[in-house]
Write a protein that holds these residues in place. Sequence first.
Motif, short mmCIF file in Angstrom:
data_model
loop_
_atom_site.label_atom_id
_atom_site.label_comp_id
_atom_site.label_asym_id
_atom_site.label_seq_id
_atom_site.Cartn_x
_atom_site.Cartn_y
_atom_site.Cartn_z
N GLU A 206 0.84 -1.21 0.00
CA GLU A 206 0.00 0.00 0.00
C GLU A 206 0.87 1.26 0.00
OE1 GLU A 206 -2.57 0.31 3.39
OE2 GLU A 206 -3.61 2.03 2.52
N SER A 207 1.88 1.29 0.88
CA SER A 207 2.72 2.49 0.94
C SER A 207 3.57 2.62 -0.32
CB SER A 207 3.59 2.47 2.20
OG SER A 207 4.49 1.39 2.15
N GLN A 208 3.93 1.50 -0.92
CA GLN A 208 4.71 1.55 -2.16
C GLN A 208 3.86 2.12 -3.30
OE1 GLN A 208 5.77 -2.63 -2.25
NE2 GLN A 208 7.78 -2.23 -1.34
N GLU A 209 2.59 1.69 -3.32
CA GLU A 209 1.72 2.22 -4.38
C GLU A 209 1.45 3.70 -4.17
OE1 GLU A 209 -1.56 -0.48 -4.97
OE2 GLU A 209 -0.23 -1.93 -5.96
N LYS A 210 1.36 4.10 -2.90
CA LYS A 210 1.17 5.54 -2.60
C LYS A 210 2.38 6.34 -3.11
CE LYS A 210 -2.68 6.31 -0.29
NZ LYS A 210 -3.13 5.32 0.65
N ALA A 211 3.57 5.77 -2.96
CA ALA A 211 4.78 6.46 -3.42
C ALA A 211 4.75 6.62 -4.95
CB ALA A 211 6.03 5.69 -2.98
N VAL A 212 4.33 5.56 -5.63
CA VAL A 212 4.27 5.63 -7.10
C VAL A 212 3.22 6.67 -7.52
CG1 VAL A 212 3.77 4.34 -9.22
CG2 VAL A 212 5.05 3.24 -7.36
N GLN A 213 2.07 6.66 -6.81
CA GLN A 213 1.01 7.64 -7.13
C GLN A 213 1.51 9.07 -6.93
OE1 GLN A 213 -2.30 6.50 -4.64
NE2 GLN A 213 -2.59 4.61 -5.77
N ALA A 214 2.32 9.26 -5.89
CA ALA A 214 2.85 10.60 -5.62
C ALA A 214 3.74 11.05 -6.78
CB ALA A 214 3.64 10.60 -4.31
N LEU A 215 4.52 10.11 -7.30
CA LEU A 215 5.42 10.43 -8.41
C LEU A 215 4.61 10.73 -9.69
CD1 LEU A 215 8.20 10.80 -9.62
CD2 LEU A 215 8.44 8.31 -9.73
N VAL A 216 3.53 9.96 -9.89
CA VAL A 216 2.66 10.21 -11.05
C VAL A 216 2.02 11.61 -10.92
CG1 VAL A 216 0.53 9.48 -12.22
CG2 VAL A 216 2.21 7.76 -11.48
N PHE A 217 1.56 11.92 -9.71
CA PHE A 217 0.96 13.23 -9.44
C PHE A 217 1.93 14.35 -9.82
CE2 PHE A 217 0.96 16.76 -6.40
CZ PHE A 217 -0.32 17.28 -6.56
N LYS A 218 3.19 14.14 -9.43
CA LYS A 218 4.21 15.17 -9.70
C LYS A 218 4.50 15.28 -11.20
CE LYS A 218 7.91 17.79 -8.92
NZ LYS A 218 9.03 17.07 -8.31
N CYS A 219 4.57 14.13 -11.89
CA CYS A 219 4.76 14.18 -13.35
C CYS A 219 3.61 14.95 -13.99
CB CYS A 219 4.83 12.76 -13.94
SG CYS A 219 6.35 11.89 -13.54
N ASN A 220 2.40 14.73 -13.47
CA ASN A 220 1.24 15.41 -14.04
C ASN A 220 1.29 16.92 -13.79
OD1 ASN A 220 0.31 13.00 -14.97
ND2 ASN A 220 -1.19 12.68 -13.34
N LEU A 221 1.82 17.31 -12.63
CA LEU A 221 1.98 18.74 -12.37
C LEU A 221 2.92 19.35 -13.41
CD1 LEU A 221 3.04 21.46 -11.04
CD2 LEU A 221 4.37 20.01 -9.56
N LEU A 222 4.08 18.69 -13.64
CA LEU A 222 5.06 19.24 -14.58
C LEU A 222 4.47 19.30 -15.99
CD1 LEU A 222 8.31 17.51 -13.25
CD2 LEU A 222 7.62 19.88 -12.90
N TRP A 223 3.67 18.27 -16.32
CA TRP A 223 3.05 18.24 -17.65
C TRP A 223 2.03 19.37 -17.78
CZ3 TRP A 223 4.87 14.99 -21.35
CH2 TRP A 223 4.18 14.98 -22.56
N SER A 224 1.17 19.52 -16.76
CA SER A 224 0.13 20.57 -16.80
C SER A 224 0.74 21.94 -16.90
CB SER A 224 -0.72 20.56 -15.53
OG SER A 224 -1.23 19.31 -15.29
N GLN A 225 1.88 22.09 -16.20
CA GLN A 225 2.57 23.38 -16.22
C GLN A 225 2.95 23.74 -17.67
OE1 GLN A 225 5.71 24.99 -13.13
NE2 GLN A 225 6.63 23.37 -14.31
N LEU A 226 3.49 22.76 -18.38
CA LEU A 226 3.91 23.03 -19.76
C LEU A 226 2.72 23.18 -20.70
CD1 LEU A 226 7.08 20.89 -20.46
CD2 LEU A 226 6.91 23.34 -20.14
N GLU A 227 1.63 22.46 -20.42
CA GLU A 227 0.41 22.63 -21.23
C GLU A 227 -0.03 24.09 -21.17
OE1 GLU A 227 0.11 19.65 -23.06
OE2 GLU A 227 -2.02 19.57 -22.54
#
Length: 242
Positions: A206-227
């Motif tokens: 569970e905590s490992q999946e939360k860590a991966v989700q956090a990284l996906v969230f951050k990638c999405n922030l960087l992507w949205s920023q460039l959009e």
Amino acid sequence: MLELVKEPLPWTQTELEAVLRSQHRRYHHLHPFHARMNSGDLTPTEVRRWVANRFYYQKSIPLKDAAILSNCTDLEVRREWIQRIIDHDGQAEGEGGIEAWLKLGKAVGLSRQELLEDQHVLPGVQYAVDAYVNFCRTRPWIEAVAASLTELFGPDAIRVRLVALEQHYPWIDPAGFDYFRARLHQAPRDAQYALKQVLKHCRTRESQEKAVQALVFKCNLLWSQLEAIEQGDTRPQEGHRE
Ligand SMILES: O=C(O)c1cc(C(=O)O)c2c(n1)C(=O)C(=O)c1cc(C(=O)O)[nH]c1-2
């Protein structure tokens, strides 16, 4: 009849690291705006828009790192993590990453005042960056640490960008590129430390999946920023309002 719900097995450290690294496919180096930057196709207006909006990200980084410190109960982690704030803020006037980004601003024709007053910050960028700071304020510190792991992917992207900026944008004073040079040695150090902490602390699936989700969230922030930066300002200009 009692049914046993099987918890998924935790990943090994090697597996978790591989899942985290595979998020590279979501990283903003693949965004069309960065592709155009690297092939020399951005106009000066677009370069300035990028620099002005990325400054909002840069100046928010120490706020999110301070939020991580405030939530982190591990003294040894705090002792390491505080270096990130020092890297960005510096310890005296004229030092640090934020100052270096202001220098980049000057090199592309943006004044300190324009940057410090957020004069060109787009709504989409503001929302995306604020969401990252808010994430780090409200989530367990290890998830916020996991979100910083985009820095595993950063140095390669910055290396390509640095060469492209120097080659294709001769109108930019190269003194402005010091920020990126500093990140080339700071980011790998930071990313390795963050990865070590995530592998150490995230032991349940569970905590490992939360860590991966956090990284996906951050990638999405960087992507949205460039959009948002790619799109530019679509709001009616002053004087054109009904
Ligand atoms: O220019 C870039 O592509 C880029 C990306 C990232 C990143 O991947 O989050 C950071 C930075 N730069 C950066 O300069 C920086 O200080 C930084 C801090 C962090 C973080 O989440 O702690 N990411 C990044």
